[in-house]
Design a protein around this motif. Sequence first.
Motif, PDB file in Angstrom:
ATOM      1  N   PHE A 133     -10.823   4.620 -10.788  1.00  0.00           N
ATOM      2  CA  PHE A 133      -9.403   4.295 -10.700  1.00  0.00           C
ATOM      3  C   PHE A 133      -9.149   2.912 -10.092  1.00  0.00           C
ATOM      4  O   PHE A 133      -7.998   2.515  -9.920  1.00  0.00           O
ATOM      5  CB  PHE A 133      -8.656   5.358  -9.897  1.00  0.00           C
ATOM      6  N   VAL A 134     -10.199   2.181  -9.779  1.00  0.00           N
ATOM      7  CA  VAL A 134     -10.035   0.833  -9.226  1.00  0.00           C
ATOM      8  C   VAL A 134      -9.332  -0.029 -10.272  1.00  0.00           C
ATOM      9  O   VAL A 134      -9.699  -0.037 -11.446  1.00  0.00           O
ATOM     10  CB  VAL A 134     -11.406   0.240  -8.837  1.00  0.00           C
ATOM     11  N   GLY A 135      -8.300  -0.748  -9.853  1.00  0.00           N
ATOM     12  CA  GLY A 135      -7.550  -1.591 -10.779  1.00  0.00           C
ATOM     13  C   GLY A 135      -6.539  -0.812 -11.594  1.00  0.00           C
ATOM     14  O   GLY A 135      -5.951  -1.365 -12.521  1.00  0.00           O
ATOM     15  N   GLN A 136      -6.334   0.449 -11.268  1.00  0.00           N
ATOM     16  CA  GLN A 136      -5.383   1.287 -11.982  1.00  0.00           C
ATOM     17  C   GLN A 136      -4.461   1.964 -10.970  1.00  0.00           C
ATOM     18  O   GLN A 136      -4.557   3.155 -10.738  1.00  0.00           O
ATOM     19  CB  GLN A 136      -6.112   2.341 -12.810  1.00  0.00           C
ATOM     20  N   PRO A 137      -3.565   1.213 -10.359  1.00  0.00           N
ATOM     21  CA  PRO A 137      -2.770   1.773  -9.267  1.00  0.00           C
ATOM     22  C   PRO A 137      -1.877   2.944  -9.673  1.00  0.00           C
ATOM     23  O   PRO A 137      -1.714   3.882  -8.896  1.00  0.00           O
ATOM     24  CB  PRO A 137      -1.947   0.581  -8.762  1.00  0.00           C
ATOM     25  N   ILE A 138      -1.310   2.927 -10.856  1.00  0.00           N
ATOM     26  CA  ILE A 138      -0.429   4.030 -11.265  1.00  0.00           C
ATOM     27  C   ILE A 138      -1.257   5.299 -11.445  1.00  0.00           C
ATOM     28  O   ILE A 138      -0.899   6.372 -10.952  1.00  0.00           O
ATOM     29  CB  ILE A 138       0.364   3.675 -12.544  1.00  0.00           C
ATOM     30  N   ARG A 139      -2.372   5.180 -12.122  1.00  0.00           N
ATOM     31  CA  ARG A 139      -3.245   6.331 -12.315  1.00  0.00           C
ATOM     32  C   ARG A 139      -3.780   6.830 -10.961  1.00  0.00           C
ATOM     33  O   ARG A 139      -3.892   8.026 -10.740  1.00  0.00           O
ATOM     34  CB  ARG A 139      -4.384   5.980 -13.254  1.00  0.00           C
ATOM     35  N   SER A 140      -4.088   5.914 -10.063  1.00  0.00           N
ATOM     36  CA  SER A 140      -4.555   6.300  -8.730  1.00  0.00           C
ATOM     37  C   SER A 140      -3.465   7.066  -7.988  1.00  0.00           C
ATOM     38  O   SER A 140      -3.730   8.099  -7.366  1.00  0.00           O
ATOM     39  CB  SER A 140      -4.955   5.063  -7.922  1.00  0.00           C
ATOM     40  N   LEU A 141      -2.229   6.569  -8.056  1.00  0.00           N
ATOM     41  CA  LEU A 141      -1.100   7.252  -7.426  1.00  0.00           C
ATOM     42  C   LEU A 141      -0.930   8.648  -8.015  1.00  0.00           C
ATOM     43  O   LEU A 141      -0.743   9.630  -7.285  1.00  0.00           O
ATOM     44  CB  LEU A 141       0.178   6.424  -7.608  1.00  0.00           C
ATOM     45  N   PHE A 182       8.037  13.339  -2.656  1.00  0.00           N
ATOM     46  CA  PHE A 182       7.140  12.939  -1.570  1.00  0.00           C
ATOM     47  C   PHE A 182       7.920  12.149  -0.522  1.00  0.00           C
ATOM     48  O   PHE A 182       7.785  12.402   0.684  1.00  0.00           O
ATOM     49  CB  PHE A 182       5.970  12.106  -2.110  1.00  0.00           C
ATOM     50  N   GLN A 183       8.721  11.198  -0.959  1.00  0.00           N
ATOM     51  CA  GLN A 183       9.480  10.367  -0.019  1.00  0.00           C
ATOM     52  C   GLN A 183      10.440  11.228   0.809  1.00  0.00           C
ATOM     53  O   GLN A 183      10.537  11.063   2.031  1.00  0.00           O
ATOM     54  CB  GLN A 183      10.254   9.279  -0.778  1.00  0.00           C
ATOM     55  N   PRO A 207      12.688   6.393   2.603  1.00  0.00           N
ATOM     56  CA  PRO A 207      13.851   6.190   1.729  1.00  0.00           C
ATOM     57  C   PRO A 207      13.531   6.707   0.318  1.00  0.00           C
ATOM     58  O   PRO A 207      12.488   6.376  -0.254  1.00  0.00           O
ATOM     59  CB  PRO A 207      14.036   4.669   1.718  1.00  0.00           C
ATOM     60  N   VAL A 208      14.410   7.545  -0.210  1.00  0.00           N
ATOM     61  CA  VAL A 208      14.172   8.168  -1.516  1.00  0.00           C
ATOM     62  C   VAL A 208      14.652   7.235  -2.616  1.00  0.00           C
ATOM     63  O   VAL A 208      15.847   7.129  -2.897  1.00  0.00           O
ATOM     64  CB  VAL A 208      14.875   9.543  -1.612  1.00  0.00           C
ATOM     65  N   THR A 209      13.676   6.553  -3.229  1.00  0.00           N
ATOM     66  CA  THR A 209      13.973   5.602  -4.304  1.00  0.00           C
ATOM     67  C   THR A 209      13.229   5.941  -5.588  1.00  0.00           C
ATOM     68  O   THR A 209      13.603   5.472  -6.656  1.00  0.00           O
ATOM     69  CB  THR A 209      13.564   4.180  -3.883  1.00  0.00           C
ATOM     70  N   GLY A 210      12.152   6.728  -5.474  1.00  0.00           N
ATOM     71  CA  GLY A 210      11.313   6.998  -6.637  1.00  0.00           C
ATOM     72  C   GLY A 210      10.378   5.858  -6.950  1.00  0.00           C
ATOM     73  O   GLY A 210       9.575   5.917  -7.876  1.00  0.00           O
ATOM     74  N   VAL A 211      10.487   4.776  -6.177  1.00  0.00           N
ATOM     75  CA  VAL A 211       9.646   3.593  -6.350  1.00  0.00           C
ATOM     76  C   VAL A 211       8.576   3.615  -5.267  1.00  0.00           C
ATOM     77  O   VAL A 211       8.864   3.903  -4.101  1.00  0.00           O
ATOM     78  CB  VAL A 211      10.483   2.300  -6.244  1.00  0.00           C
ATOM     79  N   THR A 212       7.349   3.310  -5.650  1.00  0.00           N
ATOM     80  CA  THR A 212       6.241   3.328  -4.698  1.00  0.00           C
ATOM     81  C   THR A 212       6.103   1.963  -4.043  1.00  0.00           C
ATOM     82  O   THR A 212       5.465   1.068  -4.580  1.00  0.00           O
ATOM     83  CB  THR A 212       4.927   3.727  -5.407  1.00  0.00           C
ATOM     84  N   ASP A 213       6.708   1.845  -2.864  1.00  0.00           N
ATOM     85  CA  ASP A 213       6.540   0.618  -2.089  1.00  0.00           C
ATOM     86  C   ASP A 213       5.318   0.791  -1.184  1.00  0.00           C
ATOM     87  O   ASP A 213       4.647   1.824  -1.224  1.00  0.00           O
ATOM     88  CB  ASP A 213       7.805   0.305  -1.294  1.00  0.00           C
ATOM     89  N   LEU A 214       5.043  -0.190  -0.355  1.00  0.00           N
ATOM     90  CA  LEU A 214       3.852  -0.151   0.493  1.00  0.00           C
ATOM     91  C   LEU A 214       3.893   1.028   1.465  1.00  0.00           C
ATOM     92  O   LEU A 214       2.878   1.718   1.653  1.00  0.00           O
ATOM     93  CB  LEU A 214       3.686  -1.464   1.251  1.00  0.00           C
ATOM     94  N   ASP A 215       5.054   1.305   2.077  1.00  0.00           N
ATOM     95  CA  ASP A 215       5.153   2.435   3.010  1.00  0.00           C
ATOM     96  C   ASP A 215       4.873   3.755   2.310  1.00  0.00           C
ATOM     97  O   ASP A 215       4.193   4.630   2.848  1.00  0.00           O
ATOM     98  CB  ASP A 215       6.540   2.471   3.665  1.00  0.00           C
ATOM     99  N   THR A 216       5.412   3.911   1.097  1.00  0.00           N
ATOM    100  CA  THR A 216       5.174   5.143   0.339  1.00  0.00           C
ATOM    101  C   THR A 216       3.703   5.255  -0.034  1.00  0.00           C
ATOM    102  O   THR A 216       3.089   6.318   0.125  1.00  0.00           O
ATOM    103  CB  THR A 216       6.049   5.175  -0.935  1.00  0.00           C
ATOM    104  N   TRP A 217       3.125   4.166  -0.509  1.00  0.00           N
ATOM    105  CA  TRP A 217       1.705   4.169  -0.887  1.00  0.00           C
ATOM    106  C   TRP A 217       0.836   4.593   0.296  1.00  0.00           C
ATOM    107  O   TRP A 217      -0.031   5.462   0.169  1.00  0.00           O
ATOM    108  CB  TRP A 217       1.289   2.797  -1.393  1.00  0.00           C
ATOM    109  N   GLU A 218       1.067   3.978   1.450  1.00  0.00           N
ATOM    110  CA  GLU A 218       0.258   4.287   2.624  1.00  0.00           C
ATOM    111  C   GLU A 218       0.444   5.735   3.068  1.00  0.00           C
ATOM    112  O   GLU A 218      -0.505   6.388   3.499  1.00  0.00           O
ATOM    113  CB  GLU A 218       0.568   3.314   3.757  1.00  0.00           C
TER     114      GLU A 218
END
Length: 175
Positions: A7-15, A49-50, A56-67
């Motif tokens: 999954f390296v280089g595939q952030p959406i699939r990793s998420l 998840f958020q 904050p519920v945005t449906g967008v994966t920002d850095l805080d959500t990713w971490e």
Amino acid sequence: MRPMESFVGQPIRSLQTMLRVISENDESYPTIVPDGIYGPELVEAVSIFQRTHGLPVTGVTDLDTWEAVVAVFHPARTEQARAQTLEILLNPSQVIRRGQWDPTVYLVQAILLAMSEIYHSIEAPGLSGILDEATASALASFQSLSSLPATGHLDKHTWKHLALQFPLASNLGRA
């Protein structure tokens, strides 16, 4: 599941993969198929998840959500890992006979108890750690079913057959 290196280089699939693992331990999350597309299903899963984690519920994966997802994923992944196997080794010449106590006999009795529910020709022994008459009888029945000499004693060959048969017997009827 594919190895994490794929999954390296595939952030959406990793998420998606991380959220899928999380969902397998927590039914409040939808099951995501890691297809690499940031579609409505992924937006919904990220929003849930958020909300659950006070972000904050945005449906967008920002850095805080990713971490936060990564922080929840690692323990969830551990829960999915196979249990550590227990390797019981009997010495080649070791034989446990009627009347003897040995900690291994507890395991044998538990295995025979489980097998007695599947194979009705095996009587259920007690759980004493002693190779008593009931355990010897159940062991002899198992040995006979396994084409081993029906001695009622526990030796290396009998243990090997018990260890091979138990997974089959314990998973019957399970998906």
